[in-house]
Scaffold this motif. Structure first.
Motif, PDB file in Angstrom:
ATOM      1  N   VAL A 190      22.668  10.250 -10.482  1.00 49.61           N
ATOM      2  CA  VAL A 190      22.595   8.791 -10.599  1.00 49.61           C
ATOM      3  C   VAL A 190      21.557   8.227  -9.639  1.00 49.61           C
ATOM      4  CG1 VAL A 190      23.877   6.639 -10.268  1.00 49.61           C
ATOM      5  CG2 VAL A 190      24.985   8.599 -11.377  1.00 49.61           C
ATOM      6  N   TRP A 191      21.719   8.559  -8.368  1.00 45.62           N
ATOM      7  CA  TRP A 191      20.849   7.973  -7.351  1.00 45.62           C
ATOM      8  C   TRP A 191      19.522   8.705  -7.235  1.00 45.62           C
ATOM      9  CZ3 TRP A 191      21.849   3.304  -6.194  1.00 45.62           C
ATOM     10  CH2 TRP A 191      23.170   2.839  -6.254  1.00 45.62           C
ATOM     11  N   LEU A 192      19.512  10.008  -7.492  1.00 47.16           N
ATOM     12  CA  LEU A 192      18.239  10.730  -7.447  1.00 47.16           C
ATOM     13  C   LEU A 192      17.294  10.202  -8.526  1.00 47.16           C
ATOM     14  CD1 LEU A 192      16.453  12.966  -6.313  1.00 47.16           C
ATOM     15  CD2 LEU A 192      17.521  14.534  -7.960  1.00 47.16           C
ATOM     16  N   SER A 193      17.803  10.025  -9.730  1.00 45.53           N
ATOM     17  CA  SER A 193      16.942   9.518 -10.808  1.00 45.53           C
ATOM     18  C   SER A 193      16.464   8.108 -10.499  1.00 45.53           C
ATOM     19  CB  SER A 193      17.700   9.542 -12.136  1.00 45.53           C
ATOM     20  OG  SER A 193      18.847   8.706 -12.080  1.00 45.53           O
ATOM     21  N   THR A 194      17.348   7.277  -9.936  1.00 46.32           N
ATOM     22  CA  THR A 194      16.952   5.905  -9.603  1.00 46.32           C
ATOM     23  C   THR A 194      15.883   5.899  -8.521  1.00 46.32           C
ATOM     24  OG1 THR A 194      19.182   5.146 -10.162  1.00 46.32           O
ATOM     25  CG2 THR A 194      17.803   3.651  -8.873  1.00 46.32           C
ATOM     26  N   VAL A 195      16.044   6.749  -7.506  1.00 43.13           N
ATOM     27  CA  VAL A 195      15.037   6.841  -6.441  1.00 43.13           C
ATOM     28  C   VAL A 195      13.712   7.335  -7.008  1.00 43.13           C
ATOM     29  CG1 VAL A 195      14.401   8.138  -4.367  1.00 43.13           C
ATOM     30  CG2 VAL A 195      16.660   7.110  -4.542  1.00 43.13           C
ATOM     31  N   LEU A 196      13.747   8.348  -7.862  1.00 45.15           N
ATOM     32  CA  LEU A 196      12.510   8.894  -8.412  1.00 45.15           C
ATOM     33  C   LEU A 196      11.800   7.883  -9.296  1.00 45.15           C
ATOM     34  CD1 LEU A 196      13.565  12.572  -9.243  1.00 45.15           C
ATOM     35  CD2 LEU A 196      12.247  11.733  -7.302  1.00 45.15           C
ATOM     36  N   VAL A 197      12.555   7.142 -10.096  1.00 49.36           N
ATOM     37  CA  VAL A 197      11.933   6.096 -10.925  1.00 49.36           C
ATOM     38  C   VAL A 197      11.322   5.022 -10.037  1.00 49.36           C
ATOM     39  CG1 VAL A 197      12.428   4.240 -12.568  1.00 49.36           C
ATOM     40  CG2 VAL A 197      13.370   6.516 -12.942  1.00 49.36           C
ATOM     41  N   GLY A 198      12.055   4.642  -8.989  1.00 52.57           N
ATOM     42  CA  GLY A 198      11.528   3.629  -8.077  1.00 52.57           C
ATOM     43  C   GLY A 198      10.280   4.104  -7.359  1.00 52.57           C
ATOM     44  N   CYS A 199      10.282   5.337  -6.872  1.00 51.40           N
ATOM     45  CA  CYS A 199       9.110   5.858  -6.160  1.00 51.40           C
ATOM     46  C   CYS A 199       7.922   6.014  -7.102  1.00 51.40           C
ATOM     47  CB  CYS A 199       9.456   7.188  -5.512  1.00 51.40           C
ATOM     48  SG  CYS A 199      10.605   7.035  -4.120  1.00 51.40           S
ATOM     49  N   ALA A 200       8.183   6.454  -8.343  1.00 51.53           N
ATOM     50  CA  ALA A 200       7.095   6.561  -9.316  1.00 51.53           C
ATOM     51  C   ALA A 200       6.491   5.189  -9.598  1.00 51.53           C
ATOM     52  CB  ALA A 200       7.617   7.197 -10.607  1.00 51.53           C
ATOM     53  N   SER A 201       7.349   4.166  -9.651  1.00 51.48           N
ATOM     54  CA  SER A 201       6.848   2.808  -9.875  1.00 51.48           C
ATOM     55  C   SER A 201       5.965   2.355  -8.716  1.00 51.48           C
ATOM     56  CB  SER A 201       8.021   1.841 -10.050  1.00 51.48           C
ATOM     57  OG  SER A 201       8.828   2.215 -11.144  1.00 51.48           O
ATOM     58  N   LEU A 202       6.383   2.668  -7.478  1.00 53.17           N
ATOM     59  CA  LEU A 202       5.577   2.286  -6.318  1.00 53.17           C
ATOM     60  C   LEU A 202       4.235   3.024  -6.309  1.00 53.17           C
ATOM     61  CD1 LEU A 202       8.297   2.178  -3.497  1.00 53.17           C
ATOM     62  CD2 LEU A 202       7.285   0.255  -4.736  1.00 53.17           C
ATOM     63  N   LEU A 203       4.255   4.300  -6.684  1.00 55.48           N
ATOM     64  CA  LEU A 203       3.003   5.045  -6.753  1.00 55.48           C
ATOM     65  C   LEU A 203       2.064   4.448  -7.796  1.00 55.48           C
ATOM     66  CD1 LEU A 203       4.321   8.716  -6.479  1.00 55.48           C
ATOM     67  CD2 LEU A 203       3.090   7.420  -4.746  1.00 55.48           C
ATOM     68  N   ALA A 204       2.626   4.022  -8.908  1.00 58.58           N
ATOM     69  CA  ALA A 204       1.805   3.388  -9.939  1.00 58.58           C
ATOM     70  C   ALA A 204       1.185   2.085  -9.422  1.00 58.58           C
ATOM     71  CB  ALA A 204       2.651   3.125 -11.186  1.00 58.58           C
ATOM     72  N   LEU A 205       1.960   1.344  -8.635  1.00 62.68           N
ATOM     73  CA  LEU A 205       1.431   0.093  -8.074  1.00 62.68           C
ATOM     74  C   LEU A 205       0.242   0.367  -7.157  1.00 62.68           C
ATOM     75  CD1 LEU A 205       4.698  -1.883  -7.157  1.00 62.68           C
ATOM     76  CD2 LEU A 205       3.251  -2.151  -9.177  1.00 62.68           C
ATOM     77  N   THR A 206       0.350   1.419  -6.345  1.00 58.63           N
ATOM     78  CA  THR A 206      -0.759   1.706  -5.435  1.00 58.63           C
ATOM     79  C   THR A 206      -1.998   2.198  -6.184  1.00 58.63           C
ATOM     80  OG1 THR A 206       0.031   3.981  -5.080  1.00 58.63           O
ATOM     81  CG2 THR A 206       0.848   2.278  -3.573  1.00 58.63           C
ATOM     82  N   LEU A 207      -1.797   2.841  -7.310  1.00 58.73           N
ATOM     83  CA  LEU A 207      -2.946   3.288  -8.096  1.00 58.73           C
ATOM     84  C   LEU A 207      -3.622   2.117  -8.789  1.00 58.73           C
ATOM     85  CD1 LEU A 207      -1.512   6.587  -9.657  1.00 58.73           C
ATOM     86  CD2 LEU A 207      -3.106   6.352  -7.743  1.00 58.73           C
ATOM     87  N   LEU A 208      -2.809   1.171  -9.271  1.00 53.30           N
ATOM     88  CA  LEU A 208      -3.391  -0.036  -9.863  1.00 53.30           C
ATOM     89  C   LEU A 208      -4.047  -0.895  -8.785  1.00 53.30           C
ATOM     90  CD1 LEU A 208      -0.530  -1.048 -12.355  1.00 53.30           C
ATOM     91  CD2 LEU A 208      -2.770  -0.088 -12.933  1.00 53.30           C
ATOM     92  N   ASN A 209      -3.283  -1.187  -7.747  1.00 58.63           N
ATOM     93  CA  ASN A 209      -3.770  -1.907  -6.561  1.00 58.63           C
ATOM     94  C   ASN A 209      -4.629  -3.123  -6.930  1.00 58.63           C
ATOM     95  OD1 ASN A 209      -3.762  -2.249  -3.811  1.00 58.63           O
ATOM     96  ND2 ASN A 209      -5.517  -0.906  -3.450  1.00 58.63           N
TER      97      ASN A 209
END
Length: 590
Positions: free
Chosen positions: A261-280
Motif C-alpha cells: 500500500v505505502w510502497l506503491s504510494t511512495v514510488l508513485v509520488g517519487c516518480a511524479s517528483l522526478l517527472a517534475l524536475t525533468l520538466l522543470n
C-alpha cells in the motif's frame, strides 16, 4: 561567544557533542541503575521487543514476525520490522560469549536506546550550525536533553522503536537545512525511508518534509537538484527497505506498516517528483500547477487503489476502540491530561515556535527561510496532533528544540555581551532556563491537581510498580510452562521474563484476543471460563488494582473481575498458593 569563526565551539563541535552525549549516558545509566539491574522493562512495547529479538536469535525467521507466545496456538503478527532489532541483537551477540546471556541482555537494553540519542544530538547540532550559527551546535544538543518527554524515549531499557524514529526526524531537519542541495535531498530521503521502514508513526512529518522540498522548487527553480535527489533516494531507499525488512505479513496490502500500500504510494509520488524536475518549467506558476497536478494524481492513486485504507490505519473495530484504545492514555488528546502534563508537553514547542518565527523574519529573502517555514509547519502540525493524541509530544518537543535554540542563542549572546557581571551571569542562566522549558517546572506546585481518591490511587500505583517486577513473577516462572489468562497489559511482560504464554498484548493486530480479555473480565464468570478454555489457558492471573483492572472495575461493577476483587470465588477456580507478600492472585482453571 567570540566572533572568531575558529573558536572552540566551531572547530571542536563534534567532540563537544559526543562529550555531552557521554555525560548524558553516564547520568541516564546511573539514574536507572536499579531498573537495569532488575531488567525492569517498564513499557509493554519494550517487553515485546526483547521477546521478538530473542525469538529471532533462537532461530525464528528474519521475515517471520509472528509472536507465538501470545494468542496461542496461532499467535499474531506484529506490525514492526527487524530494523530496530539489529543493534539490540548485535550487542547481545557481542557480549554473550564474554559475560553470559543474562548480562548481555542487560547491556543491550541499556546501550541500545542511547545510540539514537547520539544521532539526535548530532543532528540537532548540525541543524543549529546551518540555521543559526556555526557555534550553536552545543546549545541545540543541550536543549534536546531538556526535552524531558522526548528524552524518555532514549533512556536505558526503552528499546522500542520510537527513539530511532525521533532521531531520524532530527536528521530530516538537518537535511532540510543543508545548503548543499543534492546532499540535503539525499539526507532527507534516506531518513524518511528509514523512519517509514520502522513504522508509520511519523508518516505525516515525512509528508510535510517532502512537501517543503517541493515548495522550494516551486519558488526557486534552482532547487531542482534537491528535489531530484530527494525523490530518487526516498523511492529507492523505501524499495530496498521493503525488500530487506518487510515481514511476511507486511507483504500483504495492510494499512499499518510499510506494505505494498505505502510502497506503491511512495514510488508513485517519487516518480511524479522526478517527472517534475525533468520538466522543470521556467515560470513558477507552471511549476505550481504541475506540482498540484502531481499531488492530486498521487492522492487519487492511493484513494482508488487502496480503498480499505481510507479510515483508521490500525483497522480497529468500533467495539475495540471503545473498550480498549479509547482507554490508552497516550492515545487520548492533551486536553484530557492533567495540568502538569499539559504544561510540560506544550512549553518547549511553544518557545520553539516563537524562535522559529523569529528565524523566518531574520532569514527573509534567503533560501534558508524555507527550512524555518518547514520547522514552523512541522511544529504547528505536531502541536495540532497533540489535540488528537498526546503521543505526539516527543516529536513536538524535539522540533521545538531547534527554534528554541535560535531564540536561546540570541538571548545568551545579548546577555553575555553586557558590561555588568550580574546581568551576564543571571541573564545567561535565566535565558537557558526559559528557552529549555525548565522554568515551567517551577509552576508545577501551583497548578491545579486532579481530584481523585488518594488511598485508592496509592494502591494502583503500588500495583503498577510491583506486579511487573522479577521478584513478583519469579514464583510463577518456576511453574511448568503453560498458557496464562491475564490482563492484556501484562501479557508482554509474562512472555518476556517467564517461559509461559499469554492470551493478549495491547497491539491492534491482536484485536480479537484483546476483546476476549475484556469480554471475560467484564462479563459473567461462566463466559470468562469459556473464553479462557478456548485459548487453552490453564492459569488465571490477576494483579488487584493494576491500572488495566481499574477499567473493568469501573465499567462493569458486576463483572467477573469486579466480583473477584470483592473476594467472590467460583468452583472452577482452584487457588494456587503464592508467597505471602505477592501482589498477585493466581488460580488453576479446572
Amino acid at each position: 561567544m567570540s566572533a572568531d569563526p575558529s573558536s572552540l565551539f566551531d572547530r571542536r563541535w563534534r567532540l563537544l557533542v559526543v562529550t555531552l552525549w557521554l555525560a548524558a549516558c553516564v547520568w541516564l545509566i546511573w539514574s536507572r541503575w536499579g531498573s537495569i539491574h532488575w531488567f525492569a522493562l517498564g513499557d509493554t512495547d519494550d517487553n515485546m521487543r526483547i521477546a521478538q529479538v530473542r525469538a529471532w536469535l533462537n532461530g525464528q525467521g528474519w521475515y517471520d514476525l509472528r509472536q507465538y507466545k501470545l494468542n496461542p496456538p496461532v499467535g499474531f503478527d506484529i506490525h514492526w520490522s527487524r530494523l530496530v532489532d539489529l543493534p539490540i541483537a548485535g550487542l547481545i551477540l557481542v557480549f554473550r560469549p564474554l559475560v553470559g546471556g543474562r548480562l548481555a541482555e542487560q547491556i543491550a537494553v541499556t546501550v541500545a536506546p542511547l545510540l539514537p540519542l547520539l544521532v539526535a544530538l548530532f543532528s540537532a547540532g548540525l541543524a543549529a550550525r546551518r540555521l543559526i550559527d556555526p557555534r550553536a551546535a552545543l546549545l541545540a544538543a543541550a536543549l534536546v536533553l531538556c526535552c524531558q518527554i522526548a528524552l524518555d524515549m532514549f533512556r536505558p531499557l526503552r528499546i522500542d522503536h520510537h527513539g530511532w524514529q525521533l532521531a531520524f526526524l532530527l536528521v530530516t531537519i538537518a537535511g532540510l537545512a543543508d545548503p548543499q542541495r543534492i546532499r540535503g535531498g539525499i539526507t532527507v530521503g534516506v531518513a524518511s525511508a528509514l523512519s517509514l521502514v520502522i513504522g508509520l508513526e511519523l508518516l505525516p512529518y515525512i509528508a510535510v518534509a517532502g512537501a517543503s522540498i517541493g515548495l522550494r522548487w516551486i519558488v526557486h527553480r534552482e532547487a531542482s537538484p534537491r528535489l531530484f535527489s530527494y525523490a530518487a533516494t526516498f523511492g529507492l531507499a523505501s524499495a530496498i527497505g521493503f525488500g530487506l525488512f518487510a515481514s511476511y505479513a507486511n507483504r500483504a496490502p495492510v494499512c499499518d506498516a510499510l506494505s505494498p500500500v505505502w510502497l506503491s504510494t511512495v514510488l508513485v509520488g517519487c516518480a511524479s517528483l522526478l517527472a517534475l524536475t525533468l520538466l522543470n518549467p521556467a515560470r513558477w506558476e507552471l511549476r505550481l500547477a504541475t506540482a498540484v497536478l502531481a499531488a492530486s494524481a498521487v492522492a487519487a492513486f492511493y484513494w482508488l487503489s487502496w480503498p480499505h485504507c481510507r479510515g483508521r490505519l490500525e483497522g480497529v473495530s468500533p467495539e475495540l476502540y471503545k473498550l480498549w484504545l479509547s482507554n490508552v492514555r497516550e492515545a487520548r488528546p492533551i486536553y484530557a491530561q492533567n495540568a502538569q502534563t499539559i504544561v510540560a508537553t506544550l512549553m518547549l514547542p511553544a518557545i520553539g515556535l516563537v524562535g522559529a518565527a523569529w528565524g523566518i523574519w531574520r532569514a527573509r529573502g534567503q533560501e534558508v527561510v524555507f527550512c524555518w517555514l518547514s520547522i514552523v509547519v512541522l511544529s504547528l502540525f505536531s502541536v495540532g496532533m497533540l489535540f488528537w493524541q498526546v503521543r505526539a509530544g516527543p516529536a513536538a518537543q524535539l522540533i521545538g528544540a531547534v527554534g528554541a535554540a535560535f531564540l536561546g542563542w540570541h538571548l545568551v549572546r545579548w546577555f553575555g555581551s553586557s558590561q555588568r557581571m550580574l546581568v551576564r551571569v543571571f541573564g545567561v542562566v535565566g535565558a537557558f532556563l526559559l528557552v529549555s522549558g525548565i522554568a515551567s517546572y517551577l509552576a508545577f506546585p501551583f497548578l491545579p491537581k486532579e481530584k481523585k481518591n488518594e488511598a485508592y490511587w496509592k494502591k494502583v500505583t503500588a500495583a503498577n510498580r510491583r506486579c511487573p517486577t522479577l521478584p513478583a513473577l519469579h514464583p510463577i516462572a518456576l511453574m511448568p510452562a503453560t498458557t496464562i489468562f491475564t490482563f492484556a497489559d501484562l501479557g508482554p511482560r509474562i512472555i518476556a521474563v517467564t517461559h509461559h504464554k499469554a492470551v493478549a498484548g495491547p497491539y491492534h493486530r491482536n484485536g480479537q484476543a484483546i476483546l476476549d480479555v475484556h469480554h471475560a473480565f467484564d462479563g459473567a464468570p461462566d463466559q470468562a471460563r469459556a473464553i479462557a478454555r478456548r485459548h487453552g489457558a490453564t492459569l488465571l492471573l490477576v494483579c488487584p488494582f493494576f491500572a488495566e483492572s481499574t477499567v473493568y472495575r469501573a465499567r462493569s461493577p458486576n463483572g467477573f473481575y469486579a466480583r473477584l476483587e470483592r473476594g467472590e470465588r467460583f468452583p472452577w477456580l482452584e487457588p494456587v498458593k503464592l508467597p505471602k507478600n505477592s501482589p498477585y492472585w493466581l488460580w488453576r482453571i479446572r
